[in-house]
Design a protein around this motif. Structure first.
Motif, PDB file in Angstrom:
ATOM      1  N   MET A 111       5.549   9.961  -2.778  1.00 31.72           N
ATOM      2  CA  MET A 111       6.698  10.830  -2.527  1.00 31.72           C
ATOM      3  C   MET A 111       7.972  10.063  -2.847  1.00 31.72           C
ATOM      4  N   SER A 112       8.917  10.744  -3.486  1.00 28.28           N
ATOM      5  CA  SER A 112      10.186  10.077  -3.768  1.00 28.28           C
ATOM      6  C   SER A 112      10.874   9.711  -2.462  1.00 28.28           C
ATOM      7  N   MET A 113      11.619   8.613  -2.476  1.00 24.76           N
ATOM      8  CA  MET A 113      12.270   8.158  -1.253  1.00 24.76           C
ATOM      9  C   MET A 113      13.321   9.148  -0.773  1.00 24.76           C
ATOM     10  N   SER A 114      13.972   9.836  -1.687  1.00 24.96           N
ATOM     11  CA  SER A 114      14.973  10.816  -1.272  1.00 24.96           C
ATOM     12  C   SER A 114      14.302  11.981  -0.541  1.00 24.96           C
ATOM     13  N   THR A 115      13.144  12.430  -1.057  1.00 29.36           N
ATOM     14  CA  THR A 115      12.394  13.491  -0.378  1.00 29.36           C
ATOM     15  C   THR A 115      11.898  13.012   0.973  1.00 29.36           C
ATOM     16  N   ILE A 140       7.252   6.279  -2.050  1.00 24.75           N
ATOM     17  CA  ILE A 140       6.471   5.703  -0.963  1.00 24.75           C
ATOM     18  C   ILE A 140       5.070   6.288  -1.017  1.00 24.75           C
ATOM     19  N   ASP A 141       4.100   5.525  -0.539  1.00 25.17           N
ATOM     20  CA  ASP A 141       2.728   6.007  -0.438  1.00 25.17           C
ATOM     21  C   ASP A 141       2.511   6.642   0.932  1.00 25.17           C
ATOM     22  N   ASP A 151       9.857   2.766  10.841  1.00 21.22           N
ATOM     23  CA  ASP A 151       9.270   1.831   9.878  1.00 21.22           C
ATOM     24  C   ASP A 151       9.528   2.284   8.444  1.00 21.22           C
ATOM     25  N   VAL A 152       9.273   3.561   8.192  1.00 18.98           N
ATOM     26  CA  VAL A 152       9.419   4.085   6.829  1.00 18.98           C
ATOM     27  C   VAL A 152      10.889   4.119   6.416  1.00 18.98           C
TER      28      VAL A 152
END
Length: 205
Positions: A111-115, A140-141, A151-152
């Motif tokens: 997934m895109s970090m912005s999403t 990110i996975d 954390d994310v």
């Protein structure tokens, strides 16, 4: 400068507020990847019963007529003296990031970090500030090993060389370590981390 607060929409003026301090440290040491939470320490004489997880909104005004929101907080601790004076420790919405993220089945990874940032903000009950600059090329996975929302977010902040804060308007904002900071974040890196203290002699830092 004049100040007031609302606790679950019940208004308290300076006559009821003994003291209040908001701290919004951006980091203790020069670093990235932080998920910074603001802390409100409030001493007040309640005019009615205050719920354990009540929402507190703080406001400031130069003229006593036009009020500007300066923070939204949620009660975490409270103690009451025999005289009825209550001391409250409250945190902003970053407190809601301390939850394990189990993604919904309809989400796709990588997934895109912005999403991801928008998805996580929604789970916290807020939105991402439009001034946040998050690379769409980074992804990110699926979060394994019981990763929390915090954390994310920290991983996203590190990848984008910044730190997360919750703004006075209760939005998630990525503050870059290098580059232009939004004006309201300048005070966040003062040595003592105090944003605002009011009661008695009132100071806006």
């Amino acid at each position: 400068m004049q100040y007031k607060i609302t606790i679950d929409e019940v208004e308290y003026g300076e006559d009821n507020i003994v003291s209040a301090t908001i701290k919004r440290p951006l980091f203790n040491e020069l670093s990235i990847g932080n998920t910074c939470e603001a802390i409100l320490t409030l001493v007040v004489y309640p005019t009615q019963e205050i719920a354990r997880m009540a929402t507190i909104v703080a406001y400031g005004s130069e003229n006593g007529t036009t009020w500007q929101q300066i923070g939204v907080f949620y009660i975490d601790e409270r103690t009451v003296t025999p005289s009825g004076r209550m001391t409250i420790i409250a945190y902003d919405s970053m407190l809601k990031a301390d939850t394990v993220w189990t993604p919904a089945n309809n989400l796709q990874f990588p997934m895109s970090m912005s999403t991801a940032a928008n998805t996580l903000a929604a789970l916290m009950g807020i939105t991402v500030d439009s001034r946040s600059q998050i690379s769409n090329t980074y992804t990110i996975d699926y979060p394994a090993n019981n990763y929390t929302i915090r954390d994310v977010l920290g991983y996203i902040a590190t990848a984008n060389a910044g730190n997360w804060i919750i703004t006075a308007a209760n939005k998630l904002l990525l503050v870059p370590l290098n580059g232009s900071m939004p004006p309201e974040t300048y005070y966040l890196i003062t040595e003592d981390g105090d944003a605002i203290t009011f009661a008695g002699t009132r100071i806006l830092v």
